[in-house]
Scaffold this motif. Structure first.
Motif, PDB file in Angstrom:
ATOM      1  N   ALA A 178     -11.103  -0.946   5.073  1.00 41.39           N
ATOM      2  CA  ALA A 178     -12.279  -0.370   4.384  1.00 41.39           C
ATOM      3  C   ALA A 178     -12.107   1.128   4.177  1.00 41.39           C
ATOM      4  O   ALA A 178     -12.773   1.720   3.318  1.00 41.39           O
ATOM      5  N   ARG A 179     -11.207   1.757   4.934  1.00 45.97           N
ATOM      6  CA  ARG A 179     -10.973   3.198   4.732  1.00 45.97           C
ATOM      7  C   ARG A 179     -10.421   3.487   3.333  1.00 45.97           C
ATOM      8  O   ARG A 179     -10.477   4.607   2.856  1.00 45.97           O
ATOM      9  N   CYS A 180      -9.881   2.450   2.671  1.00 46.69           N
ATOM     10  CA  CYS A 180      -9.368   2.649   1.306  1.00 46.69           C
ATOM     11  C   CYS A 180     -10.476   3.093   0.362  1.00 46.69           C
ATOM     12  O   CYS A 180     -10.197   3.784  -0.628  1.00 46.69           O
ATOM     13  N   LEU A 188       5.020   3.798   7.905  1.00 44.41           N
ATOM     14  CA  LEU A 188       5.787   4.146   9.110  1.00 44.41           C
ATOM     15  C   LEU A 188       4.841   3.978  10.285  1.00 44.41           C
ATOM     16  O   LEU A 188       3.681   4.407  10.214  1.00 44.41           O
ATOM     17  N   ASP A 189       5.312   3.329  11.346  1.00 43.68           N
ATOM     18  CA  ASP A 189       4.456   3.195  12.534  1.00 43.68           C
ATOM     19  C   ASP A 189       5.352   3.067  13.763  1.00 43.68           C
ATOM     20  O   ASP A 189       6.459   2.520  13.674  1.00 43.68           O
ATOM     21  N   LEU A 190       4.857   3.571  14.897  1.00 41.80           N
ATOM     22  CA  LEU A 190       5.592   3.401  16.158  1.00 41.80           C
ATOM     23  C   LEU A 190       5.839   1.922  16.413  1.00 41.80           C
ATOM     24  O   LEU A 190       6.868   1.532  16.949  1.00 41.80           O
ATOM     25  N   HIS A 201      -2.581   9.618   6.056  1.00 43.21           N
ATOM     26  CA  HIS A 201      -2.826   8.988   7.365  1.00 43.21           C
ATOM     27  C   HIS A 201      -4.312   8.962   7.632  1.00 43.21           C
ATOM     28  O   HIS A 201      -5.049   9.859   7.206  1.00 43.21           O
ATOM     29  N   THR A 202      -4.769   7.918   8.299  1.00 43.93           N
ATOM     30  CA  THR A 202      -6.173   7.818   8.692  1.00 43.93           C
ATOM     31  C   THR A 202      -6.205   7.339  10.136  1.00 43.93           C
ATOM     32  O   THR A 202      -5.554   6.346  10.486  1.00 43.93           O
ATOM     33  N   ALA A 203      -6.960   8.074  10.975  1.00 41.02           N
ATOM     34  CA  ALA A 203      -7.140   7.711  12.384  1.00 41.02           C
ATOM     35  C   ALA A 203      -5.797   7.576  13.106  1.00 41.02           C
ATOM     36  O   ALA A 203      -5.558   6.607  13.822  1.00 41.02           O
TER      37      ALA A 203
HETATM   38  C1  LIG Z   1      -5.956   3.378  14.957  1.00 42.96           C
HETATM   39  S1  LIG Z   1      -4.485   2.837  14.142  1.00 42.96           S
HETATM   40  C2  LIG Z   1      -4.880   3.267  12.453  1.00 42.96           C
HETATM   41  C3  LIG Z   1      -4.157   2.388  11.475  1.00 42.96           C
HETATM   42  C4  LIG Z   1      -4.416   2.688   9.998  1.00 42.96           C
HETATM   43  N1  LIG Z   1      -3.999   4.032   9.663  1.00 42.96           N
HETATM   44  C5  LIG Z   1      -5.851   2.497   9.615  1.00 42.96           C
HETATM   45  O1  LIG Z   1      -6.537   3.491   9.321  1.00 42.96           O
HETATM   46  O2  LIG Z   1      -6.316   1.357   9.586  1.00 42.96           O
HETATM   47  C6  LIG Z   1      -3.307   4.111  14.583  1.00 42.96           C
HETATM   48  C7  LIG Z   1      -1.877   3.721  14.286  1.00 42.96           C
HETATM   49  O3  LIG Z   1      -1.066   4.896  14.406  1.00 42.96           O
HETATM   50  C8  LIG Z   1       0.161   4.538  14.997  1.00 42.96           C
HETATM   51  N2  LIG Z   1       0.752   5.762  15.576  1.00 42.96           N
HETATM   52  C9  LIG Z   1       0.271   6.520  16.585  1.00 42.96           C
HETATM   53  N3  LIG Z   1       1.093   7.564  16.838  1.00 42.96           N
HETATM   54  C10 LIG Z   1       2.117   7.466  15.937  1.00 42.96           C
HETATM   55  C11 LIG Z   1       3.299   8.236  15.701  1.00 42.96           C
HETATM   56  N4  LIG Z   1       3.582   9.318  16.432  1.00 42.96           N
HETATM   57  N5  LIG Z   1       4.125   7.841  14.711  1.00 42.96           N
HETATM   58  C12 LIG Z   1       3.850   6.734  13.978  1.00 42.96           C
HETATM   59  N6  LIG Z   1       2.759   5.964  14.172  1.00 42.96           N
HETATM   60  C13 LIG Z   1       1.904   6.322  15.146  1.00 42.96           C
HETATM   61  C14 LIG Z   1      -0.236   3.482  16.022  1.00 42.96           C
HETATM   62  O4  LIG Z   1       0.883   2.677  16.390  1.00 42.96           O
HETATM   63  C15 LIG Z   1      -1.296   2.709  15.252  1.00 42.96           C
HETATM   64  O5  LIG Z   1      -0.757   1.634  14.537  1.00 42.96           O
END
Ligand SMILES: C[S@@+](CC[C@H](N)C(=O)[O-])C[C@H]1O[C@@H](n2cnc3c(N)ncnc32)[C@H](O)[C@@H]1O
Length: 339
Positions: free
Chosen positions: A100-102, A191-193, A262-264
């Motif tokens: 929904a953040r879109c 990109l994600d951890l 990026h969001t959150a």
């Molecule tokens: C709360 S989720 C938000 C996901 C998406 N951005 C959204 O708004 O629906 C945070 C995401 O950031 C990733 N994340 C946190 N630190 C990170 C880093 N240093 N590099 C890449 N991804 C990271 C986490 O693995 C997680 O999937």
């Protein structure tokens, strides 16, 4: 209780009264039960502080039990299934993906396309399962304007499988520049951890468990977005946004405007100096940088914090405030640009 377990109890009481109250009564009651239980707090004490999070523990309890347990079931469940719950808490993190953040990002993307007269290449850092990488596949209802979802199979991502895209409602200020059509996104990557896979049932179960109990409409929209992504999953790479972004940016096609958003996410980069280095790298790059984060993530761009805005995210374009947004994409208050 020891000083450490008392601190944990205080954290759960705070969560119950300031976050869950009025949003998720079942979680409010359960968090209060954790706070009152010496054995639950002792169970959490050996975990690293970032794994003692209420959201993570409550989701792990729910996943292992297969439902939200009643407060009086807490201690028995920990006795019987403590190892399973601890395993979930060691391996999973709160990767809530909120498509929904879109609704709050789309006007900014459309504006960038209008201004640059070029299609968009999109990178999301911290993409989780990549659901926010598909803003051109969803429908929007901004209150005074709507944008229907493209028919399944006709828009990017082109899908051979029919799906029913979600429509995200977002209470939007009258001055927001709302687009009449979806932006043209010609390339995208995340990109994600720890990228989550929408075609892996365990990852999907975890994503669903992260939606708080009682938020049924939100869960239905999440499932609809997952079905969109399952039909044509966006490319997701494992990596750390503070180290691994440059090679991905270098892959973006030349004829498009590269947008990194990026969001959150940056809130999880604990060190402010590391956040600021990332911001500086973005400002020094050729990309347009969109940041949608809590006010304290980049205080240098936030201006004075007022109580009215304390619970909002701030949407920034290259460090300039564009809008205040509801953290789950539920509202968009566009900030008039000066000059
Ligand atoms: C709360 S989720 C938000 C996901 C998406 N951005 C959204 O708004 O629906 C945070 C995401 O950031 C990733 N994340 C946190 N630190 C990170 C880093 N240093 N590099 C890449 N991804 C990271 C986490 O693995 C997680 O999937």
């Amino acid at each position: 209780m020891t000083p450490q377990t008392s601190q944990i109890a205080a954290r759960y009481r705070r969560f119950a009264t300031t976050e869950a109250a009025g949003q998720a009564p079942l979680y409010e009651a359960l968090a209060l039960a954790v706070a009152a239980s010496a054995s639950a707090c002792s169970f959490l004490a050996p975990l690293p502080a970032n794994r003692q999070q209420p959201n993570l523990f409550l989701a792990a309890l729910r996943l292992v039990a297969g439902r939200v347990i009643a407060p009086e079931e807490l201690e028995d469940l920990l006795t019987e299934k403590g190892a399973d719950i601890a395993a979930v808490m060691q391996t999973r993190t709160t990767q809530t993906n909120e498509p929904a953040r879109c609704a709050t990002l789309l006007p900014a993307l459309a504006q960038i396309q209008d201004q640059t007269q070029r299609p968009i290449a999109l990178i999301e850092v911290g993409a989780s399962a990549g659901l926010c990488l598909l803003p051109d596949a969803y429908g929007y209802d901004w209150g005074h304007a709507t944008l229907p979802a493209p028919p399944s199979g006709t828009s990017p991502p082109v899908s051979p499988v029919p799906y029913a895209p979600p429509v995200f409602a977002c209470k939007t200020s009258a001055n927001a520049p709302l687009p009449r059509q979806h932006p043209d996104i010609v390339w995208r990557a995340g990109l994600d951890l720890n990228p989550l896979d929408v075609n892996n049932p365990e990852d999907v179960a975890w994503l669903e468990t992260l939606v708080w109990p009682g938020q049924d409409a939100r869960l239905a929209r999440l499932r609809a977005a997952i079905s969109v992504a399952q039909a044509a999953p966006p490319r997701l790479c494992a990596g750390d946004l503070t180290r691994d972004l440059a090679p991905l940016m270098a892959e973006a096609p030349q004829g498009a405007t590269l947008v990194v958003f990026h969001t959150a996410v940056l809130t999880y980069v604990q060190n402010q100096a590391a956040r600021d280095r990332f911001a500086q790298d973005m400002l020094n790059s050729q990309a347009v940088w969109l940041s949608n984060e809590g006010l304290r993530v980049f205080p240098q761009y936030a201006g004075p914090e007022t109580p009215r805005h304390a619970d909002k995210f701030l949407l920034l374009r290259n460090g300039q405030p564009l809008a205040r947004t509801g953290p789950h994409g539920q509202s968009l208050d566009w900030i008039d640009q000066v000059g």
